[in-house]
Design a protein around this motif. Sequence first.
Motif, mmCIF file in Angstrom:
data_model
loop_
_atom_site.group_PDB
_atom_site.id
_atom_site.type_symbol
_atom_site.label_atom_id
_atom_site.label_comp_id
_atom_site.label_asym_id
_atom_site.label_seq_id
_atom_site.Cartn_x
_atom_site.Cartn_y
_atom_site.Cartn_z
ATOM 1 N N THR A 1 0.821 -1.222 0.000
ATOM 2 C CA THR A 1 0.000 0.000 0.000
ATOM 3 C C THR A 1 0.851 1.267 0.000
ATOM 4 O O THR A 1 0.414 2.314 -0.471
ATOM 5 C CB THR A 1 -0.976 0.004 1.195
ATOM 6 N N ASN A 2 2.075 1.169 0.528
ATOM 7 C CA ASN A 2 2.984 2.337 0.461
ATOM 8 C C ASN A 2 3.233 2.712 -0.994
ATOM 9 O O ASN A 2 3.206 3.889 -1.368
ATOM 10 C CB ASN A 2 4.335 2.021 1.120
ATOM 11 N N LEU A 3 3.487 1.670 -1.807
ATOM 12 C CA LEU A 3 3.782 1.922 -3.229
ATOM 13 C C LEU A 3 2.519 2.324 -3.989
ATOM 14 O O LEU A 3 2.578 3.127 -4.918
ATOM 15 C CB LEU A 3 4.419 0.684 -3.863
ATOM 16 N N LEU A 4 1.370 1.770 -3.563
ATOM 17 C CA LEU A 4 0.104 2.177 -4.201
ATOM 18 C C LEU A 4 -0.118 3.671 -3.985
ATOM 19 O O LEU A 4 -0.453 4.416 -4.923
ATOM 20 C CB LEU A 4 -1.071 1.401 -3.611
ATOM 21 N N GLN A 5 0.072 4.107 -2.719
ATOM 22 C CA GLN A 5 -0.139 5.523 -2.392
ATOM 23 C C GLN A 5 0.831 6.406 -3.172
ATOM 24 O O GLN A 5 0.453 7.453 -3.707
ATOM 25 C CB GLN A 5 0.049 5.746 -0.896
ATOM 26 N N LYS A 6 2.083 5.962 -3.235
ATOM 27 C CA LYS A 6 3.101 6.720 -3.962
ATOM 28 C C LYS A 6 2.713 6.896 -5.431
ATOM 29 O O LYS A 6 3.070 7.890 -6.061
ATOM 30 C CB LYS A 6 4.421 5.949 -3.874
ATOM 31 N N SER A 7 1.960 5.933 -5.940
ATOM 32 C CA SER A 7 1.538 5.988 -7.347
ATOM 33 C C SER A 7 0.142 6.580 -7.497
ATOM 34 O O SER A 7 -0.422 6.561 -8.591
ATOM 35 C CB SER A 7 1.547 4.579 -7.945
ATOM 36 N N GLY A 8 -0.418 7.057 -6.392
ATOM 37 C CA GLY A 8 -1.755 7.655 -6.439
ATOM 38 C C GLY A 8 -2.848 6.639 -6.709
ATOM 39 O O GLY A 8 -3.869 6.954 -7.322
ATOM 40 N N LEU A 9 -2.627 5.404 -6.270
ATOM 41 C CA LEU A 9 -3.603 4.346 -6.528
ATOM 42 C C LEU A 9 -4.266 3.889 -5.241
ATOM 43 O O LEU A 9 -3.736 4.100 -4.149
ATOM 44 C CB LEU A 9 -2.912 3.139 -7.179
#
Lengths: 318, 465
Positions: free
Chosen positions: B170-178
């Motif tokens: 989820t850290n990477l999802l947030q970083k990608s605006g997803l």
Amino acid sequence: MTTLTTRTKSLRAASGPEGARVRNRKRAARREGAFGWLMISLSAASILVFTALPIVFTFVLSFFSWDIISPPQFVGLQNFTHLAADQSVIHSFGVTGLLAALIVVLQIVVGLAMALLVQQRKSTWARSIFRTAFFLPLLVSAASISIVFSYLFDDHFGVINYYLQLLHLPAVAWLSSSAGATATIVIVAVWQQLGFVFILFVAALGSLPKDVLEAVSLDGSGPIRTFFSIKLPLISPTIFFAAVIGLINAMQIFDQPYVMTKGGPGDATTTTVMLIYRTAFQNIQFGYGSAISVVLFVLLLVLTGLQFLISRKWVFYS
Amino acid sequence: MTSFLSSPVSRRSVLIGGAALLGTAGLSACSPSGASSSGSKTLNVAYFGTQQAADATAKVAQPFIKANPGVTVKFNGINGTDWNDFFTKVLTQIAAGNPPDIVSVATEGVQLFAQKKLAHPLDDYVKRDKDQLAPYFKDVHPSLVEAMMYQGNLYELPTDFNAGNMYFNTNLLQKSGLQLPSPSWTMDDFHSVATSLKSNSGAVPFDWVVRLWGSWTSFMYANGGNLVTEGKYTGGDWLWSQFYANDPAAAGRGGGWKWGAPTANSDAVVESLDYMVELANSGLSAKPDVGGGSTLQGLFASNKIGMSIGGGFWAGGLHNAGMQNGSFDVQFFPKWKVQRHLFGTGGYGIFESSKNKDLAWEFLKSLVEPAAIDVLTSGNSTTPARRSMMTADRYSTTGPKNWQVFYDTLDKLPNTAPIPAPPYYNAMANALNQRTTQAMSSGNAKSALDGLQQDLETAAASVGS
């Protein structure tokens, strides 16, 4: 006639004080013999149980079909005729041969080069440090080293590709391409086994006759000429020994491909011993696995014999 | 000592001594474990894991030992990289004349053990103790039970399972605006999430492991393909009518999955593996390793991977790898042609050679009690087979937030099925690993799968499917 005379003499001696001395000597020899048997009995028994019997059992099993669970079934030469046409077996021998050739040649060349470099160090302290450093990898298990190297060589997350890319060089498919995986296994195997060959060459170079080297030096021979014309022939028995032992080891390579590539990609790094393990212990075909083992055993015998034959032309023992 | 040393040693005496020594060694190697052969009250359990893990799991037997004075239960840890490795070692143990009474077997090995007559069918025991077992079966999805059947007989009571869902960092999802995709997301959505992760997070969008469970095989299931034809053995009515008479999820169940002729180079399978090759070539996925997946969890936990396939056991694995609750989440696997998932289930079986079958059965029953399953699934190292044990409390420490997905995969997606695991599973797994890496390396999925088809046909013929 001579034998008869000797026997008569010994019979005469046996009845006198000379005879008592002979009897005592024989008793002492028997005692010594018994002690010798006792000393070697444990080793002999363990070799018999853990080495000789399994080898015999493997030979016997190669004529059977056995899945561990059901009783073995005699199949005659069927396993051998099957493997002669089995592409995976033939391919594994090819892979093993290629890996073994690369590993043995590189080990000898690099090991000798490093031994020469270390021998040139004047400081004993520096020599000791290098000798220890080069020998250390040999003391670590091949499986552990392979795990570490598989992280280092990982295509996406490995340190090696990371630095290659920092230097604006393309990342290499170390473990996911046939050539890359072969190269990686060779690098790791050579790196780990180098210490053994290195120590052999250090000892061989250290025992070269100083008077000969001094004479060559006085004659004005340069280092390259001295190496190829004097040192190399003098250490040829060591090179031969390293080649024989190295080939026997390399033909049985298992740990590095098993841990790092699982024989892949595809079957690019599936060695014969890996195939034996897979066939016998994973596919539960112990008879067929034994037949492949027997072929590998015979091949190693033949290759070693050939090495001895060829060695007559280039190894100098005097 | 002196007399021995002073006496002459003949070749004959050495040979006799040697033969006696060998005979002793041979006999001691061939004798089965004292416990089971003598009929004493010790149950030997072959456990898949380290001895340390086996010792920790052994506490599951404490209530049983307390209720049965004089009985001891020994958990013997057999370590391995995967189930394939474990079976190899158990089979070697059997060959050495030392079979355990009970063995932990997952879907991968049920048919192998049953077909070789190594496992004892539980049918008579289950029929006899039907009242006692009714609450258990009511709590367990029928697909898990069916996966433990072979040719109409039941061989294990499932204790846990894992379906191939999709995990997200989820850290990477947030970083990608997803955000976490919806449960009905599709392969197009998957592709778009992967593309966005690649562009915005700098991480590898998707990574996977080469193996049978939760590998590219998840894509194959979603694409409506399988490595072998699917069928069901007849039989099993005794179980379905007794325990699942009013459960619509039990409709059409039979006597276990019948894995038929290989179909490894069928269009759907080729298309699935082709997709994986393209995914890797376009940088949306890493080229995978062969293995058990622990390295993958480590990479996921260190924010190097955006998405990966995992089951309930990933919750515990990621938590142990240092991921905080909330930093990862889970969703159903995306829909391709269908939204079909694969799963594997685990349990314990009784060895046919056991001298303590009745006692072993009593122990097996104790293992499916909620308290026992709680121990077996502690730390969310796997997913409980009992639906009632899937609670928010269970996942409050480890996460994920969307934990309901685990059991909903069985309840809401009825076409979910076990991984194909015919009696020649070992050969199948080896061939799959080899051919998958071949396809990823060469880029030619069709050629690799033609090879796999041949491998599977040979394996099926040699064992008899």
